[in-house]
Design an enzyme around this catalytic site. Structure first.
Site: not given
Ligand code: FUB
Length: 451
Positions: A24, A202
């Site tokens: 992220d 998404e």
């Molecule tokens: O890293 C945890 C979750 O997975 C994030 O909040 C989403 O964007 C995905 O990457």
């Protein structure tokens, strides 16, 4: 990639962090540096086991300095875990880090933590969530428009926004929380009949403006995700779907964009599962350089191992942190007993690559490193171009009498001029945990003929 490939692939530059699993990516350009905030998948995770956020920074886009963990979910006394995707922005010299976390009584919410430094410590000024709708309150992204109005977008599967007040820790209650209408024109049509997910949107929105056009870049198309984007001439839409930027690639079923311009070039951060042991819950941040098309649209971007070229050379004649790394094999980083971070877990034949080191025309004549050890220490071989490239010097690291007993050790080296990728190759009979490495510096040769 397995460990043997990792060692062999010294010419790789992606993933840009090899000492931890990171996900992220959220870049922030501040004072001629890119600060890269990441979430952090714990080693061996088989679910989103994530407790803290990390920060790395670079002035050249290839050598990243590890600043360690800058925020832990424990800072939010109302939270119980799930330190997911966040973004940090600067306003008037203060840094606001927006993060999603799981509340003690269950459910995700978005909190904010504030600091006077991009490196923290970040503190929760509210003692409660900043925004929550009760449905998928994750992945906040923040942009401050030219007129000073800041917008916070977030959400999965819905996309929400609020207009932040100038204090950045509250929002316009009259406007309230606005749900963006996810239309096929705005976010692309998704196959199937999931009423919650009628479009490709998404999660993981990344909101910014460039040349008067607002961009919403996001993870799209369900699991496994690709990255798509929409644009608008207004910060609150209506949005126009513009297509897929990065197809589904890599071994992570999620992806997450972070976009920035730095020193006149444009960069696209994302994550995959490319490190040894990597996958959907053990992810790694990567970056690609790109050019916008003349009309402001994105080209298609693919995941590469080459990554990006340096935008500046590294000065070896000032203190450089050992945890400033372009590529490494085997080593890890940890908080240093003197403050900051140091490199640890140094085993025989591990190495660190530092790219584009400019020794200048006079050249270097000696090398100094700050190290500590409890055993017999070992050696740092200084090599150019590759882990078995030209050997310009060897630093012997003695037993310093304890890991908290840091010592400066020096060695003369063969005069080295020009720009090179520098490799620190670690050697030692003990094989494991040879020593710790805090920082290094070369000394320039005395100039000849009064040059
Ligand atoms: O890293 C945890 C979750 O997975 C994030 O909040 C989403 O964007 C995905 O990457």
């Amino acid at each position: 990639m397995n460990a043997a490939e990792m060692k062999k692939n010294y010419h790789y530059n992606n993933p840009i962090i090899q000492t931890n699993y990171t996900a992220d990516p959220a870049p922030m350009v501040y004072n001629d540096r890119v600060y890269l905030y990441t979430s952090h998948d714990e080693d061996g995770s088989t679910w989103f086991t994530m407790n803290d956020w990390k920060c790395y920074s670079s002035s050249d886009m290839v050598n990243w300095t590890d600043h360690g963990s800058v925020l832990h979910f424990n800072e939010f006394r109302w939270a119980r875990g799930d330190a997911w995707a966040g973004q940090c922005v600067e306003r008037n010299g203060k840094f606001y880090f927006y993060v999603p976390i799981n509340k003690k009584n269950g459910g995700m919410a978005v909190g904010v933590a504030v600091s006077d430094s991009p490196l923290g410590p970040f503190k929760d000024p509210l003692g409660h969530p900043l925004v929550e709708t009760g449905t998928g309150d994750i992945d906040p992204t923040v942009f401050i428009d030219d007129d000073g109005q800041a917008y916070l977008y977030w959400g999965n599967p819905y996309l929400w926004y609020v207009k932040l007040n100038e204090d950045m820790i509250s929002y316009d209650q009259e406007v309230g929380i606005v749900q963006v209408e996810l239309t096929p024109e705005g976010f692309g049509k998704r196959e199937g009949d999931d009423p919650k997910r009628p479009t490709l949107y998404e999660e993981a929105p990344w909101f910014y403006k460039r040349n008067g056009l607002y961009y919403m870049v996001y993870a799209a198309s369900g699991i496994p995700e690709n990255i798509a984007y929409s644009t608008s001439t207004s910060p609150t839409g209506p949005w126009t779907f513009r297509g897929i930027i990065m197809p589904t690639q890599g071994t992570s079923f999620t992806n997450h964009p972070g976009v920035c311009d730095f020193k006149g070039r444009s960069y696209f951060f994302y994550h995959n599962g490319a490190l040894p042991g990597g996958g959907g819950f053990t992810r790694s941040v990567c970056v690609e350089e790109f050019e916008y098309n003349p009309d402001g649209t994105f080209p298609t971007l693919n995941m590469t191992t080459e990554g990006v070229s340096p935008v500046a050379n590294l000065n070896p004649y000032i203190r450089n942190e050992a945890e400033t790394i372009a590529w490494s094999y085997g080593v890890r980083t940890e908080p240093c007993s003197k403050g900051g971070m140091n490199v640890c877990n140094i085993d025989d034949e591990d190495y660190i690559k530092v790219r584009s080191v400019d020794f200048g025309s006079v050249g270097a004549e000696s090398f100094t490193a700050c190290v500590s050890s409890v055993k017999n220490g070992g050696m740092i071989e200084l090599r150019l171009g590759s882990p078995d490239g030209k050997l310009i010097g060897v630093l012997n690291v003695p037993n310093t009498g304890g890991y908290d007993n840091w010592k400066l050790c020096s060695t003369s080296i063969e005069n080295t001029q020009g720009v090179h990728d520098l490799f620190f190759v670690f050697k030692g009979e003990a094989k494991n945990d040879l020593f710790k490495f805090d920082f290094w510096q070369f000394e320039e040769a005395q100039s000849r003929n009064g040059e």
